[in-house]
Scaffold this active site. Structure first.
Site, PDB file in Angstrom:
ATOM      1  CG  HIS A 198      -8.690  -2.619   9.289  1.00 47.67           C
ATOM      2  ND1 HIS A 198      -7.633  -3.992   9.671  1.00 47.67           N
ATOM      3  CD2 HIS A 198      -7.777  -2.722   8.206  1.00 47.67           C
ATOM      4  CE1 HIS A 198      -6.658  -4.201   9.287  1.00 47.67           C
ATOM      5  NE2 HIS A 198      -6.374  -3.960   8.202  1.00 47.67           N
ATOM      6  CG  ASN A 239      -4.966  -7.670   6.952  1.00 45.35           C
ATOM      7  OD1 ASN A 239      -4.077  -6.643   6.565  1.00 45.35           O
ATOM      8  ND2 ASN A 239      -6.351  -7.687   6.489  1.00 45.35           N
ATOM      9  CD  GLU A 250      -9.544   2.436   4.319  1.00 41.70           C
ATOM     10  OE1 GLU A 250     -10.697   2.670   4.289  1.00 41.70           O
ATOM     11  OE2 GLU A 250      -9.363   2.202   4.707  1.00 41.70           O
ATOM     12  CG  ASN A 267      -0.154   0.159   2.809  1.00 37.81           C
ATOM     13  OD1 ASN A 267       0.679   0.350   2.360  1.00 37.81           O
ATOM     14  ND2 ASN A 267      -0.894  -0.793   3.397  1.00 37.81           N
ATOM     15  CG  ASP A 321      -9.956  -5.360  12.842  1.00 36.37           C
ATOM     16  OD1 ASP A 321      -9.884  -5.952  13.605  1.00 36.37           O
ATOM     17  OD2 ASP A 321      -9.336  -5.848  12.130  1.00 36.37           O
ATOM     18  CE1 TYR A 334      -2.945  -3.988   0.369  1.00 36.84           C
ATOM     19  CE2 TYR A 334      -4.943  -5.203  -0.769  1.00 36.84           C
ATOM     20  CZ  TYR A 334      -4.502  -4.591   0.246  1.00 36.84           C
ATOM     21  OH  TYR A 334      -5.110  -4.669   1.906  1.00 36.84           O
ATOM     22  CD  GLU A 386     -10.328  -3.362   4.741  1.00 39.86           C
ATOM     23  OE1 GLU A 386     -10.165  -2.960   5.791  1.00 39.86           O
ATOM     24  OE2 GLU A 386      -9.877  -2.853   3.383  1.00 39.86           O
ATOM     25  CB  SER A 387     -14.720  -7.849   2.423  1.00 46.64           C
ATOM     26  OG  SER A 387     -14.603  -9.442   1.714  1.00 46.64           O
ATOM     27  CE1 TYR A 388      -8.488  -5.888   3.565  1.00 41.27           C
ATOM     28  CE2 TYR A 388      -8.841  -6.956   5.388  1.00 41.27           C
ATOM     29  CZ  TYR A 388      -8.312  -6.003   5.177  1.00 41.27           C
ATOM     30  OH  TYR A 388      -8.226  -5.224   5.571  1.00 41.27           O
ATOM     31  CB  ALA A 438      -4.101   7.321   1.340  1.00 39.46           C
ATOM     32  CG  ASN A 439      -3.203   1.638   4.546  1.00 44.89           C
ATOM     33  OD1 ASN A 439      -3.018   1.695   3.013  1.00 44.89           O
ATOM     34  ND2 ASN A 439      -2.898   1.251   4.160  1.00 44.89           N
ATOM     35  CE  LYS A 455      -4.641  -0.805   0.442  1.00 43.62           C
ATOM     36  NZ  LYS A 455      -5.231  -0.172   1.794  1.00 43.62           N
ATOM     37  CE  LYS A 467       3.970   3.666  33.507  1.00 52.58           C
ATOM     38  NZ  LYS A 467       4.618   4.119  33.625  1.00 52.58           N
ATOM     39  CD  GLU A 512      -7.021   0.374   8.340  1.00 54.42           C
ATOM     40  OE1 GLU A 512      -7.461   0.539   7.355  1.00 54.42           O
ATOM     41  OE2 GLU A 512      -5.780  -0.482   7.634  1.00 54.42           O
ATOM     42  CE  LYS A 523      -9.858  -0.278   1.675  1.00 53.41           C
ATOM     43  NZ  LYS A 523     -10.128  -0.700   3.662  1.00 53.41           N
TER      44      LYS A 523
HETATM   45 MG   LIG Z   1      -7.244   0.968   5.540  1.00 51.25          MG
END
Ligand SMILES: [Mg+2]
Length: 422
Positions: free
Chosen positions: A354, A85, A271, A51, A324, A188, A373-375, A246-247, A216, A132, A297, A214
């Site tokens: 995510h 992931n 995103e 990405n 997530d 990707y 989400e799904s990949y 855009a991660n 990247k 902590k 995420e 979606k």
């Molecule tokens: Mg993302």
């Protein structure tokens, strides 16, 4: 699949039988449900794509098996957990901090006193002993892995699918959803990728039954990314939508430049434009970008979500939050996040985790979330849902006849965990 899954030669048996009594009978003894052993392993989910920020060639995942003394239909109940992931395996935190605390807790402490069944909510508190505040990150991932395995075990021990067990425990909606909206997250950057291969990939998702997709952005120039966006929009049928991700790559000026360019398209959402903890930049973007923003995420705790809701200027009536559960301490923490958000005018329907796997799908159904989400075809066998539940019109039905998360209904994943822990 880019990489056939090979099991790493790295399996840690945490307890060597030291959790619970060492003289277990074949059948469950009277008394509280007990953890008898926890096994910890790592597996690769590496892929050759990137990405805007990371490449996935060395990505790993933790997998654990929580063995119990409960026997159902002649089989000992074993709960399985793994992490989404994008975050690496957590063997060290699991074996050196989180799991020893479970091992050292009295069995009576870890169960619901009324039912005698393990209570993952209580277990979370035990796992967080001597930790902590703040500094969530990988620790939240490790606890989330155990949370998943405990919920799998609890649901199996009580003969319920996970979404039903979660619904019954938290009671956030009247009834769990029978199906959940999912979108295909792909697009990707591949070393040999072309606009043609990107379009072929998107077409393959539509063929699988997805409606929304979606891709990247941020890993190429703005001009190149716009070409990718236009190339995909040109092949989407009416009613199908495109999101871009855009991660967290951009600084504010770059995020604003992209926002200006993206405003020309009717996108599903924009995103993670900026660093997930840069709330002020999100607030500026939310003023400037008329479309939907999505983020979350890489927030791992209630306090981080509270800060987002307080300071990031996001719009509860339109923006999307993607925390997530499996990366952020599990279902109980996620339920607290929802409570925090609802107190600030958000609805669960604006949350879309995510992750793209069975556990987050179950949470989405149980808590009334807007989707999951799904990949497709990547991050297998951990990504994806039950084999017999195809995507139909952009939605996936929950399997109601499989106790637990549903790993036993996903052949490749079931085979992997059996090989890991035999
Ligand atoms: Mg993302």
């Amino acid at each position: 699949m880019d990489n056939p899954v090979e099991v790493l030669d790295k399996i840690v048996t945490l307890t060597n039988g030291r959790i619970g009594p060492s003289h277990l009978a074949d059948e469950q003894e009277k008394g509280p449900m007990r953890i008898t052993d926890v096994k910890v392993a790592e597996a690769p989910i590496g892929s050759r794509f990137s990405n805007a920020v990371i490449d996935f060639s060395r990505m790993t995942v933790s997998v654990i098996a929580v063995e119990t003394d409960v026997v159902v239909a002649g089989e000992r109940v074993v709960g399985y957990g793994f992490n989404s992931n994008g975050r690496y395996a957590q063997t060290g935190i699991l074996t050196e901090r989180v799991l020893p605390r479970l091992r050292d807790a009295a069995s009576e402490v870890l169960v619901d006193p009324e039912t005698g069944i393990l209570d993952p909510v209580t277990a979370r508190a035990v796992m967080m002993t001597n930790e902590k505040p703040g500094g969530h990150g990988d620790r939240a991932v490790a606890v989330g892995i155990v949370d998943m395995a405990l919920w799998d075990a609890v649901a199996k021990a009580t003969g319920r699918p996970l979404y039903q067990a979660l619904h019954d425990r938290f009671n956030l909606v009247d009834k769990p959803a029978e199906s959940v909206w999912v979108y295909a997250a792909g697009g990707y950057y591949y070393p040999d990728g072309t606009l043609g291969s990107l379009r072929d990939e998107i077409r393959s998702y539509l063929d699988l039954g997805y409606r929304d997709v979606k891709i990247k952005i941020g890993g190429a120039s703005l001009a190149s990314d716009l070409e990718r966006i236009e190339g995909v929009l040109a092949i989407l049928p009416d009613g199908c939508r495109l999101a871009v991700d855009a991660n967290g790559r951009f600084d504010l000026p770059t995020a604003l430049s992209y926002a200006s360019a993206l405003s020309a398209y009717d996108l599903l959402w924009y995103e993670e434009p900026c660093d997930p903890l840069d709330y002020l930049s999100h607030a500026v973007l939310a003023e400037e970008y008329p479309g939907r923003l999505a983020t979350g995420e890489n927030l791992f705790a209630v306090q981080e979500v509270r800060n987002l809701a307080r300071h990031a200027g996001l719009r509860p009536h339109q923006d999307i939050l993607q925390m997530d559960p499996s990366l952020s301490y599990g279902a109980a923490e996620y339920a607290e996040m929802l409570g925090c958000l609802c107190a600030r005018g958000w609805q669960a329907a604006r949350c879309c985790p995510h992750g793209g796997h069975l556990y987050n799908l179950a949470v989405a159904a149980a808590f009334g979330l807007g989707g999951c989400e799904s990949y497709p075809r990547v991050f297998e066998p951990f990504g994806g849902f039950v084999d017999e539940q195809p995507i139909e019109d952009g939605r996936v039905r929950l399997a109601n006849d499989l106790p637990g998360i549903g790993i036993e209904g996903k052949a490749a994943l079931h085979d992997l965990v059996r090989r890991l822990f035999r």
